[in-house]
Design a protein around this motif. Structure first.
Motif, PDB file in Angstrom:
ATOM      1  N   GLY A   1       0.810  -1.217   0.000  1.00 17.59           N
ATOM      2  CA  GLY A   1       0.000   0.000   0.000  1.00 17.59           C
ATOM      3  C   GLY A   1       0.842   1.265   0.000  1.00 17.59           C
ATOM      4  N   ALA A   2       1.875   1.284   0.820  1.00 14.80           N
ATOM      5  CA  ALA A   2       2.736   2.459   0.882  1.00 14.80           C
ATOM      6  C   ALA A   2       3.481   2.666  -0.434  1.00 14.80           C
ATOM      7  CB  ALA A   2       3.728   2.316   2.031  1.00 14.80           C
ATOM      8  N   LEU A   3       3.977   1.602  -1.019  1.00 13.60           N
ATOM      9  CA  LEU A   3       4.685   1.714  -2.294  1.00 13.60           C
ATOM     10  C   LEU A   3       3.757   2.138  -3.423  1.00 13.60           C
ATOM     11  CD1 LEU A   3       7.069  -1.373  -2.099  1.00 13.60           C
ATOM     12  CD2 LEU A   3       7.652   1.043  -1.810  1.00 13.60           C
ATOM     13  N   THR A   4       2.527   1.643  -3.399  1.00 16.55           N
ATOM     14  CA  THR A   4       1.557   2.033  -4.424  1.00 16.55           C
ATOM     15  C   THR A   4       1.260   3.527  -4.354  1.00 16.55           C
ATOM     16  OG1 THR A   4       0.542  -0.156  -4.375  1.00 16.55           O
ATOM     17  CG2 THR A   4      -0.782   1.626  -5.296  1.00 16.55           C
ATOM     18  N   ALA A   5       1.006   4.024  -3.164  1.00 13.92           N
ATOM     19  CA  ALA A   5       0.704   5.444  -2.999  1.00 13.92           C
ATOM     20  C   ALA A   5       1.909   6.307  -3.367  1.00 13.92           C
ATOM     21  CB  ALA A   5       0.273   5.728  -1.568  1.00 13.92           C
ATOM     22  N   ARG A   6       3.082   5.849  -3.014  1.00 18.87           N
ATOM     23  CA  ARG A   6       4.294   6.620  -3.324  1.00 18.87           C
ATOM     24  C   ARG A   6       4.531   6.685  -4.828  1.00 18.87           C
ATOM     25  NH1 ARG A   6      10.072   5.842  -0.401  1.00 18.87           N
ATOM     26  NH2 ARG A   6       9.876   7.954   0.362  1.00 18.87           N
ATOM     27  N   ARG A   7       4.297   5.560  -5.523  1.00 20.06           N
ATOM     28  CA  ARG A   7       4.455   5.538  -6.979  1.00 20.06           C
ATOM     29  C   ARG A   7       3.456   6.467  -7.666  1.00 20.06           C
ATOM     30  NH1 ARG A   7       3.814  -0.250  -8.595  1.00 20.06           N
ATOM     31  NH2 ARG A   7       4.003  -0.584  -6.393  1.00 20.06           N
ATOM     32  N   ARG A   8       2.289   6.605  -7.080  1.00 20.16           N
ATOM     33  CA  ARG A   8       1.268   7.475  -7.659  1.00 20.16           C
ATOM     34  C   ARG A   8       1.458   8.940  -7.271  1.00 20.16           C
ATOM     35  NH1 ARG A   8      -4.331   3.971  -7.054  1.00 20.16           N
ATOM     36  NH2 ARG A   8      -3.603   2.188  -8.267  1.00 20.16           N
ATOM     37  N   GLY A   9       2.519   9.224  -6.553  1.00 20.06           N
ATOM     38  CA  GLY A   9       2.838  10.610  -6.198  1.00 20.06           C
ATOM     39  C   GLY A   9       2.051  11.148  -5.027  1.00 20.06           C
ATOM     40  N   GLY A  10       1.652  10.274  -4.112  1.00 13.40           N
ATOM     41  CA  GLY A  10       0.857  10.699  -2.969  1.00 13.40           C
ATOM     42  C   GLY A  10       1.676  11.384  -1.895  1.00 13.40           C
ATOM     43  N   ARG A  11       0.998  12.211  -1.132  1.00 11.43           N
ATOM     44  CA  ARG A  11       1.636  12.855   0.018  1.00 11.43           C
ATOM     45  C   ARG A  11       1.623  11.892   1.197  1.00 11.43           C
ATOM     46  NH1 ARG A  11       0.002  19.129  -0.199  1.00 11.43           N
ATOM     47  NH2 ARG A  11       0.082  19.334  -2.456  1.00 11.43           N
ATOM     48  N   LEU A  12       2.132  12.354   2.336  1.00  9.27           N
ATOM     49  CA  LEU A  12       2.257  11.489   3.507  1.00  9.27           C
ATOM     50  C   LEU A  12       0.900  10.921   3.929  1.00  9.27           C
ATOM     51  CD1 LEU A  12       3.935  10.240   5.751  1.00  9.27           C
ATOM     52  CD2 LEU A  12       3.573  12.328   7.076  1.00  9.27           C
ATOM     53  N   ALA A  13      -0.131  11.759   3.944  1.00 16.29           N
ATOM     54  CA  ALA A  13      -1.467  11.282   4.343  1.00 16.29           C
ATOM     55  C   ALA A  13      -1.973  10.209   3.386  1.00 16.29           C
ATOM     56  CB  ALA A  13      -2.452  12.447   4.396  1.00 16.29           C
ATOM     57  N   ASP A  14      -1.713  10.384   2.090  1.00 14.60           N
ATOM     58  CA  ASP A  14      -2.128   9.381   1.104  1.00 14.60           C
ATOM     59  C   ASP A  14      -1.398   8.065   1.327  1.00 14.60           C
ATOM     60  OD1 ASP A  14      -3.774  11.257  -0.214  1.00 14.60           O
ATOM     61  OD2 ASP A  14      -2.039  12.006  -1.332  1.00 14.60           O
ATOM     62  N   ILE A  15      -0.098   8.157   1.579  1.00 12.74           N
ATOM     63  CA  ILE A  15       0.703   6.958   1.806  1.00 12.74           C
ATOM     64  C   ILE A  15       0.207   6.209   3.037  1.00 12.74           C
ATOM     65  CG2 ILE A  15       3.019   6.128   2.394  1.00 12.74           C
ATOM     66  CD1 ILE A  15       4.105   8.459   0.670  1.00 12.74           C
ATOM     67  N   LEU A  16      -0.082   6.947   4.105  1.00 12.24           N
ATOM     68  CA  LEU A  16      -0.569   6.310   5.325  1.00 12.24           C
ATOM     69  C   LEU A  16      -1.947   5.673   5.115  1.00 12.24           C
ATOM     70  CD1 LEU A  16       0.522   8.944   7.993  1.00 12.24           C
ATOM     71  CD2 LEU A  16       1.569   6.724   7.510  1.00 12.24           C
ATOM     72  N   GLN A  17      -2.805   6.360   4.359  1.00 14.80           N
ATOM     73  CA  GLN A  17      -4.137   5.821   4.120  1.00 14.80           C
ATOM     74  C   GLN A  17      -4.081   4.557   3.259  1.00 14.80           C
ATOM     75  OE1 GLN A  17      -6.905   8.582   2.443  1.00 14.80           O
ATOM     76  NE2 GLN A  17      -8.632   7.170   2.596  1.00 14.80           N
ATOM     77  N   TYR A  18      -3.283   4.572   2.224  1.00  9.96           N
ATOM     78  CA  TYR A  18      -3.124   3.379   1.388  1.00  9.96           C
ATOM     79  C   TYR A  18      -2.528   2.236   2.213  1.00  9.96           C
ATOM     80  CZ  TYR A  18      -4.297   4.845  -3.375  1.00  9.96           C
ATOM     81  OH  TYR A  18      -4.966   5.204  -4.510  1.00  9.96           O
ATOM     82  N   ALA A  19      -1.526   2.548   3.020  1.00  7.54           N
ATOM     83  CA  ALA A  19      -0.895   1.515   3.844  1.00  7.54           C
ATOM     84  C   ALA A  19      -1.913   0.896   4.793  1.00  7.54           C
ATOM     85  CB  ALA A  19       0.279   2.105   4.618  1.00  7.54           C
ATOM     86  N   ALA A  20      -2.750   1.717   5.395  1.00  2.00           N
ATOM     87  CA  ALA A  20      -3.764   1.201   6.319  1.00  2.00           C
ATOM     88  C   ALA A  20      -4.798   0.364   5.573  1.00  2.00           C
ATOM     89  CB  ALA A  20      -4.448   2.354   7.052  1.00  2.00           C
ATOM     90  N   GLY A  21      -5.254   0.856   4.453  1.00  2.00           N
ATOM     91  CA  GLY A  21      -6.268   0.125   3.684  1.00  2.00           C
ATOM     92  C   GLY A  21      -5.772  -1.218   3.188  1.00  2.00           C
ATOM     93  N   TYR A  22      -4.606  -1.210   2.587  1.00  2.00           N
ATOM     94  CA  TYR A  22      -4.031  -2.469   2.100  1.00  2.00           C
ATOM     95  C   TYR A  22      -3.698  -3.391   3.268  1.00  2.00           C
ATOM     96  CZ  TYR A  22      -3.426  -1.291  -2.875  1.00  2.00           C
ATOM     97  OH  TYR A  22      -3.635  -1.007  -4.194  1.00  2.00           O
TER      98      TYR A  22
END
Length: 55
Positions: free
Chosen positions: A14-35
């Protein structure tokens, strides 16, 4: 053990996916939590199935 491994794998993916999509810290944390939650549930179901088949 499967549940913990699945949770860690989900958080990483989740964190890698959000980072690849250019997400900010909140996006990375949200993707990591969801995944992480999704993979944990899959790991839980896999553990239950394995335990039922082994018994």
């Amino acid at each position: 053990m499967i549940v913990i491994g699945a949770a860690i794998l989900g958080v990483l993916i989740g964190a890698l996916t959000a980072r690849r999509r250019g997400g900010r810290l909140a996006d990375i944390l949200q993707y990591a939590a969801g995944y992480g939650i999704a993979f944990t549930l899959l790991g839980l179901f896999a553990t239950i199935v394995i335990e039922r088949l082994a018994a």
